[in-house]
Design a protein around this motif. Structure first.
Motif, PDB file in Angstrom:
ATOM      1  N   GLN A  76       0.941  -1.349   0.051  1.00  0.00           N
ATOM      2  CA  GLN A  76       0.084   0.026   0.061  1.00  0.00           C
ATOM      3  C   GLN A  76       0.719   1.448   0.102  1.00  0.00           C
ATOM      4  OE1 GLN A  76      -2.837  -0.277   3.207  1.00  0.00           O
ATOM      5  NE2 GLN A  76      -3.577  -2.345   2.598  1.00  0.00           N
ATOM      6  N   LEU A  91     -10.989   0.594   0.865  1.00  0.00           N
ATOM      7  CA  LEU A  91     -10.336  -0.590   0.250  1.00  0.00           C
ATOM      8  C   LEU A  91     -10.818  -0.933  -1.344  1.00  0.00           C
ATOM      9  CD1 LEU A  91     -10.972  -3.047   3.467  1.00  0.00           C
ATOM     10  CD2 LEU A  91      -8.708  -2.266   2.442  1.00  0.00           C
ATOM     11  N   ILE A  95      -7.307   0.557  -2.637  1.00  0.00           N
ATOM     12  CA  ILE A  95      -6.213  -0.534  -1.981  1.00  0.00           C
ATOM     13  C   ILE A  95      -6.453  -1.780  -2.855  1.00  0.00           C
ATOM     14  CG2 ILE A  95      -5.570  -1.945  -0.184  1.00  0.00           C
ATOM     15  CD1 ILE A  95      -4.916   1.189   0.037  1.00  0.00           C
ATOM     16  N   PHE A 198      -9.228  -9.783   7.140  1.00  0.00           N
ATOM     17  CA  PHE A 198     -10.016  -9.759   8.266  1.00  0.00           C
ATOM     18  C   PHE A 198     -11.202 -10.623   8.110  1.00  0.00           C
ATOM     19  CE2 PHE A 198     -12.604  -5.428   6.989  1.00  0.00           C
ATOM     20  CZ  PHE A 198     -12.682  -6.111   5.510  1.00  0.00           C
ATOM     21  N   HIS A 225      -6.842  -7.924  11.368  1.00  0.00           N
ATOM     22  CA  HIS A 225      -7.500  -6.636  11.535  1.00  0.00           C
ATOM     23  C   HIS A 225      -8.487  -6.815  12.847  1.00  0.00           C
ATOM     24  CE1 HIS A 225      -5.567  -5.441   7.965  1.00  0.00           C
ATOM     25  NE2 HIS A 225      -5.373  -4.228   8.450  1.00  0.00           N
ATOM     26  N   GLU A 228     -11.954  -1.943  13.788  1.00  0.00           N
ATOM     27  CA  GLU A 228     -11.224  -0.678  13.312  1.00  0.00           C
ATOM     28  C   GLU A 228     -12.326   0.339  12.986  1.00  0.00           C
ATOM     29  OE1 GLU A 228      -8.902  -1.556   9.887  1.00  0.00           O
ATOM     30  OE2 GLU A 228      -8.566   0.571   9.672  1.00  0.00           O
ATOM     31  N   SER A 289      -3.452   5.846  10.921  1.00  0.00           N
ATOM     32  CA  SER A 289      -4.546   5.196  10.338  1.00  0.00           C
ATOM     33  C   SER A 289      -5.907   5.575  10.861  1.00  0.00           C
ATOM     34  CB  SER A 289      -4.085   3.921  10.033  1.00  0.00           C
ATOM     35  OG  SER A 289      -5.420   3.089   9.573  1.00  0.00           O
ATOM     36  N   ALA A 318      -3.053   3.160   5.001  1.00  0.00           N
ATOM     37  CA  ALA A 318      -3.969   3.869   5.947  1.00  0.00           C
ATOM     38  C   ALA A 318      -3.345   4.942   6.623  1.00  0.00           C
ATOM     39  CB  ALA A 318      -5.160   3.118   6.519  1.00  0.00           C
TER      40      ALA A 318
HETATM   41  N1  GUN Z   1      -9.192  -4.219   7.237  1.00  0.00           N
HETATM   42  C1  GUN Z   1      -9.058  -4.911   6.069  1.00  0.00           C
HETATM   43  N2  GUN Z   1      -8.022  -4.682   5.350  1.00  0.00           N
HETATM   44  C2  GUN Z   1      -7.406  -3.537   5.685  1.00  0.00           C
HETATM   45  C3  GUN Z   1      -6.449  -2.686   5.143  1.00  0.00           C
HETATM   46  O1  GUN Z   1      -5.747  -3.034   4.042  1.00  0.00           O
HETATM   47  N3  GUN Z   1      -6.056  -1.711   6.071  1.00  0.00           N
HETATM   48  C4  GUN Z   1      -6.824  -1.367   7.110  1.00  0.00           C
HETATM   49  N4  GUN Z   1      -6.471  -0.160   7.540  1.00  0.00           N
HETATM   50  N5  GUN Z   1      -7.629  -2.152   7.553  1.00  0.00           N
HETATM   51  C5  GUN Z   1      -8.160  -3.126   7.136  1.00  0.00           C
END
Ligand code: GUN
Ligand code: ZN
Length: 437
Positions: A76, A91, A95, A198, A225, A228, A289, A318
């Motif tokens: 990334q 994403l 991403i 995740f 992850h 988040e 992030s 991020a």
């Molecule tokens: N959750 C799943 N994939 C990602 C990622 O690439 N970056 C972040 N920050 N959270 C995620």
């Protein structure tokens, strides 16, 4: 071969919240390194006679352990600073397209090299790294890490529910991970992490495979992850209706244990914190992030009340900076948003020995104690005119805090890996010696 480094040395081997003697500081210190390992450390006045015959280099600035980035994505790096969206849209928009390009091995090689150089330029010598779903993205990173002798832990991303071009299968997850583990695990300074992206990008079958792998290879880490972003948490709750909370989803597949590293944990229930602490799993806090994606502020008060193990990660792309100094400064600001003032020595602990403990490499790196590997960075308190003014005549705590709030890659005077200078702000990168083992 023995070498000596003279200068101001600072390390924080334990969380200062638990151990009032955790901060170790020599205003005029001596570090003796033999074959890349610290063999002695102390005040120059106490050690100088004993090591009088060892060639000594005097380093200007503050010598601290090399930073340990507990969560970062190498594919990334070229999508850092992508505008306009929270996690799930970010994403999709930015991403996943970038990660598709890693189907080409040459692209992975080029980015892996640039990425590890960027870590060294920022004083980071160890990292737990997300690659992509492509097995060769792990090979590219590990080969580049061996060229630099860096401590890198990584593992193929598992994501069978991923978008077109990035989805694997449970069978591929198992076979490719096993093959990579056999080829790379504990080779030199490398380590392996089973890496489901995740909960939302893996089927139940694939999460089960991840659990099988963690059980079959007890010396690998589990890296993913957790909790988040609010929209992500809502989607997890909608899919896993039986789970008590997000962490419980991972628990049901055998993914919560002392070697599990969960990035973020911004929205955790008290139950999840209790379970994290009891299992010994840890959280890589990623404040840069969290701010960039509008995810929220990590709750240090809640985590500390439960005794959750913590480290610090940049989470590039991020995250908006490779600098662990800058990330430590943002951790202070995130903590203060919830009325918890983060002590600068604790922030340094999180960026070094704390992250190392999370990655189970704290016996090797993170505090520059005798017996540890001599990975360190030299911080320049006069790197900018403003830093110079702010740190002139200041106490150690004030200088350290100013470095965290005002500092970044400009404050990295040099980075040493196993006692060898890998990055010098004046002259750039040093020629590389391929690791023998
Ligand atoms: N959750 C799943 N994939 C990602 C990622 O690439 N970056 C972040 N920050 N959270 C995620
Ligand atoms: Zn991440």
């Amino acid at each position: 071969m023995r070498k000596a480094f003279r200068g101001e040395i600072l390390s924080v081997a334990h969380d200062p919240r638990d151990d009032p003697d955790a901060v170790r500081h020599e205003a005029d210190g001596l570090l003796i390194v033999e074959d890349g390992i610290v063999v002695a450390r102390g005040h120059h006045a106490d050690l100088a006679d004993r090591f009088a015959d060892v060639p000594t280099e005097t380093l200007p600035g503050l010598i601290v352990p090399g930073f340990v980035d507990a969560h970062v994505h190498y594919p990334q790096m070229d999508r850092i600073a992508s505008h306009g969206a929270q996690l799930l849209d970010w994403l999709d928009r930015h991403i996943f397209p970038a990660e598709r390009a890693f189907a080409e091995r040459a692209h992975a090689d080029a980015v892996a090299s640039a990425f590890l150089d960027e870590l060294l330029r920022n004083g980071t010598t160890s990292a737990l790294v997300f690659p992509t779903v492509h097995a060769h993205s792990v090979d590219a990173l590990f080969e580049a890490a061996r060229e630099r002798n860096m401590r890198v832990i990584s593992g193929k991303v598992l994501m069978d529910l991923g978008p077109d071009g990035l989805a694997d299968t449970p069978d591929l997850a198992r076979s490719e991970t096993e093959d990579l583990i056999h080829r790379w695990r504990n080779k030199g300074r490398l380590g392996y992490a089973v890496t489901p992206r995740f909960a939302l990008t893996s089927s139940d079958d694939q999460l089960r495979v991840a659990g099988d792998l963690v059980a079959a290879y007890p010396d690998v880490l589990l890296h993913t992850h957790l909790s988040e972003n609010v929209h992500e948490c809502a989607a997890v709750a909608a899919r896993f209706t039986d789970a008590r909370d997000y962490l419980d989803v991972y628990d049901r597949f055998g993914l919560v244990g002392a070697r599990s590293v969960f990035a973020h944990g911004v929205h955790l229930s008290d139950r999840a914190c209790t379970r994290l602490a009891e299992s010994g799993a840890g959280v890589a806090v990623c404040p840069s992030s969290n701010l960039f994606l509008g995810s929220g502020f990590f709750d240090f008060g809640q985590a500390d009340a439960h005794g959750v193990r913590l480290g610090l990660g940049t989470d590039v792309g991020a995250g908006t900076s490779f600098s662990m100094l800058h990330t430590a400064g943002l951790a202070y600001q995130a903590a203060l948003a919830r009325e918890d003032p983060l002590d600068p020595f604790r922030a340094l602990y999180l960026a070094t020995a704390g992250s190392a403990a999370l990655l189970h490499i704290d016996d090797r790196v993170g505090s520059l104690e005798p017996g540890q590997e001599a990975d360190f960075t030299v911080l320049d308190c006069a790197a900018t005119p403003l830093l110079d003014r702010r740190t002139h005549g200041a106490t150690l705590a004030e200088r350290l805090f100013a470095l965290q709030i005002l500092g970044d890659d400009r404050a990295i005077y040099r980075t040493y890996v196993l006692g060898n200078c890998a990055w010098d702000k004046m002259t750039g990168f040093t020629a590389r010696i391929m690791e023998a083992s």
